[in-house]
Enzyme design. Structure first.
Site, PDB file in Angstrom:
ATOM      1  N   LYS A 170       0.831  -1.214   0.000  1.00 23.25           N
ATOM      2  CA  LYS A 170       0.000   0.000   0.000  1.00 23.25           C
ATOM      3  C   LYS A 170       0.870   1.272   0.000  1.00 23.25           C
ATOM      4  CE  LYS A 170      -3.548   2.728   0.722  1.00 23.25           C
ATOM      5  NZ  LYS A 170      -4.350   3.121  -0.427  1.00 23.25           N
ATOM      6  N   LYS A 238       0.631  11.479   5.703  1.00 23.85           N
ATOM      7  CA  LYS A 238       1.001  10.296   6.516  1.00 23.85           C
ATOM      8  C   LYS A 238       1.599   9.200   5.632  1.00 23.85           C
ATOM      9  CE  LYS A 238      -2.115   7.197   7.033  1.00 23.85           C
ATOM     10  NZ  LYS A 238      -3.247   6.309   7.392  1.00 23.85           N
TER      11      LYS A 238
HETATM   12  P1  NAD Z   1     -11.683   9.459   8.084  1.00 24.34           P
HETATM   13  O1  NAD Z   1     -10.919  10.456   8.867  1.00 24.34           O
HETATM   14  O2  NAD Z   1     -12.715   9.887   7.109  1.00 24.34           O
HETATM   15  O3  NAD Z   1     -12.401   8.409   9.089  1.00 24.34           O
HETATM   16  C1  NAD Z   1     -11.840   7.926  10.269  1.00 24.34           C
HETATM   17  C2  NAD Z   1     -12.974   7.534  11.193  1.00 24.34           C
HETATM   18  O4  NAD Z   1     -12.393   6.952  12.374  1.00 24.34           O
HETATM   19  C3  NAD Z   1     -13.829   8.719  11.660  1.00 24.34           C
HETATM   20  O5  NAD Z   1     -15.199   8.420  11.475  1.00 24.34           O
HETATM   21  C4  NAD Z   1     -13.474   8.872  13.139  1.00 24.34           C
HETATM   22  O6  NAD Z   1     -14.549   9.348  13.929  1.00 24.34           O
HETATM   23  C5  NAD Z   1     -13.106   7.452  13.489  1.00 24.34           C
HETATM   24  N1  NAD Z   1     -12.246   7.324  14.669  1.00 24.34           N
HETATM   25  C6  NAD Z   1     -11.060   7.940  14.910  1.00 24.34           C
HETATM   26  N2  NAD Z   1     -10.542   7.534  16.080  1.00 24.34           N
HETATM   27  C7  NAD Z   1     -11.421   6.630  16.595  1.00 24.34           C
HETATM   28  C8  NAD Z   1     -11.447   5.859  17.773  1.00 24.34           C
HETATM   29  N3  NAD Z   1     -10.489   5.947  18.685  1.00 24.34           N
HETATM   30  N4  NAD Z   1     -12.498   5.051  17.982  1.00 24.34           N
HETATM   31  C9  NAD Z   1     -13.512   4.971  17.061  1.00 24.34           C
HETATM   32  N5  NAD Z   1     -13.540   5.675  15.933  1.00 24.34           N
HETATM   33  C10 NAD Z   1     -12.503   6.500  15.690  1.00 24.34           C
HETATM   34  O7  NAD Z   1     -10.573   8.555   7.363  1.00 24.34           O
HETATM   35  P2  NAD Z   1     -10.756   7.687   6.023  1.00 24.34           P
HETATM   36  O8  NAD Z   1     -10.534   8.548   4.834  1.00 24.34           O
HETATM   37  O9  NAD Z   1     -11.983   6.862   6.137  1.00 24.34           O
HETATM   38  O10 NAD Z   1      -9.458   6.753   6.136  1.00 24.34           O
HETATM   39  C11 NAD Z   1      -9.408   5.646   7.010  1.00 24.34           C
HETATM   40  C12 NAD Z   1      -8.149   4.852   6.692  1.00 24.34           C
HETATM   41  O11 NAD Z   1      -8.222   4.380   5.344  1.00 24.34           O
HETATM   42  C13 NAD Z   1      -6.870   5.689   6.790  1.00 24.34           C
HETATM   43  O12 NAD Z   1      -5.837   4.902   7.343  1.00 24.34           O
HETATM   44  C14 NAD Z   1      -6.567   6.073   5.357  1.00 24.34           C
HETATM   45  O13 NAD Z   1      -5.198   6.327   5.152  1.00 24.34           O
HETATM   46  C15 NAD Z   1      -7.072   4.845   4.627  1.00 24.34           C
HETATM   47  N6  NAD Z   1      -7.501   5.064   3.233  1.00 24.34           N
HETATM   48  C16 NAD Z   1      -8.298   6.127   2.894  1.00 24.34           C
HETATM   49  C17 NAD Z   1      -8.694   6.294   1.575  1.00 24.34           C
HETATM   50  C18 NAD Z   1      -9.587   7.440   1.153  1.00 24.34           C
HETATM   51  O14 NAD Z   1      -9.777   7.619  -0.064  1.00 24.34           O
HETATM   52  N7  NAD Z   1     -10.155   8.213   2.064  1.00 24.34           N
HETATM   53  C19 NAD Z   1      -8.298   5.368   0.592  1.00 24.34           C
HETATM   54  C20 NAD Z   1      -7.524   4.283   0.967  1.00 24.34           C
HETATM   55  C21 NAD Z   1      -7.125   4.137   2.285  1.00 24.34           C
END
Ligand code: NAD
Length: 294
Positions: A170, A238
């Site tokens: 990734k 990140k």
């Molecule tokens: P985001 O910030 O939209 O969502 C994160 C969620 O986690 C939020 O709803 C938040 O309230 C929750 N959260 C945070 N701390 C918490 C805790 N202690 N307990 C419970 N809930 C908690 O992030 P995202 O864009 O959904 O990304 C999530 C992961 O996926 C990341 O690691 C990111 O790098 C990866 N990712 C994102 C994408 C994208 O297009 N957004 C694509 C591939 C991978």
């Protein structure tokens, strides 16, 4: 079989909803009640707390922003280490550091919990359409047990090898994607400064050797001037940081990636960390005091 799903954000929300739609029994937990509600409306069950969500799950899944968030949920108070059933499988779908993944897995192994690192790729649209790629490192038997769940929210599912290898795949992919995206922004600004119409240039590039997924993604958002986050600059920053750390650990020379990381750093310093990754275009637009669409 009960799935405990933690982290229902831009990616985690649609992925989890597809698991629910696939007919699985899912207990969900997030700090944001609105995100929980969206899953409850289609048949998910709201966990009363992190501990209670983890305690009833046979498979625990997390999709959280930073490695420190994953570590807190996995090893911190009320988390997975304290509450998981013996024999449960923990799947981290976040983009995480392979070193952190291995540290968490070692702690959980002492409690009889196996871990898979299973980051995803394909963006929010792919998460909604259940067409994302999932790259999974770790025990093959645990992978096989989770395969039907992976198939409910992903299309290209690859077992990459030992634990941590999903995260490596990734980080390498994203480093490449963000280098391409930054090159696309630079190319667009060069074209604009030289006076060529933005749409004419994109018609040429989309049918020429400079075209890429990154260019098309950048062009789509730039054209609308829409910086609402599908994938935030903070998360991209990140990914670049973790990729550069990996390169440092392995003594691999990086020439382009550190410069791209500096562009993300600049975007964050200007207060755009919460905007979409394509808002890196604004670093160039601010430097040149012009939009590429003018
Ligand atoms: P985001 O910030 O939209 O969502 C994160 C969620 O986690 C939020 O709803 C938040 O309230 C929750 N959260 C945070 N701390 C918490 C805790 N202690 N307990 C419970 N809930 C908690 O992030 P995202 O864009 O959904 O990304 C999530 C992961 O996926 C990341 O690691 C990111 O790098 C990866 N990712 C994102 C994408 C994208 O297009 N957004 C694509 C591939 C991978």
């Amino acid at each position: 079989m009960i799935i405990g799903y933690i982290g229902l954000g831009n990616m985690g929300g649609p992925m989890c909803r597809n698991i629910i739609k696939g007919g699985n029994e899912v207990v969900v937990f997030d700090l944001n009640p609105a995100a929980v509600q969206q899953c409850v409306e289609i048949g998910g069950k709201a966990g009363a707390s992190l501990a209670e969500t983890v305690a009833q799950a046979d498979i625990i899944m997390t999709s959280l922003p930073m490695p420190t968030d994953v570590e807190a949920v996995a090893l911190g108070p009320g988390g997975i280490l304290e509450n998981a059933k013996d024999g449960a499988i923990y799947v981290d779908l976040s983009t995480n550091s392979p070193t952190v993944v291995k540290r968490i897995a070692a702690a959980l192994a002492e409690k009889g919990v196996k871990m898979l690192d299973a980051p995803v790729s394909g963006g929010v649209a792919g998460a909604e359409a259940a067409t994302i790629a999932i790259m999974i490192g770790g025990d093959r038997q645990a992978f096989q047990s989770c395969l039907p769940v992976f198939e409910s929210f992903g299309k290209k599912i690859v077992h990459t090898g030992e634990l941590g290898s999903g995260s490596v795949a990734k980080l390498v992919n994203n480093m490449l994607a963000f280098c391409n995206m930054t090159a696309a922004a630079e190319a667009m600004m060069l074209g604009a400064a030289a006076g060529i119409d933005h749409d004419t240039l994109s018609e040429v590039i989309n049918n020429s050797s400079g075209a890429s997924f990154a260019y098309r993604t950048m062009n789509h958002k730039v054209k609308k001037g829409d910086w609402s986050p599908n994938f935030a600059i903070n998360l991209a920053n990140k990914d670049m940081r973790l990729a550069l750390q990996l390169a440092e650990e392995l003594d691999v020379p990086m020439n382009i990636a550190p410069q791209v990381k500096a562009v993300f750093h600049a975007a964050r310093s200007m207060g755009w960390g919460g905007d979409d990754v394509t808002a890196l275009m604004r670093v160039y637009e601010t430097t040149m005091r012009r939009s590429v669409r003018d």
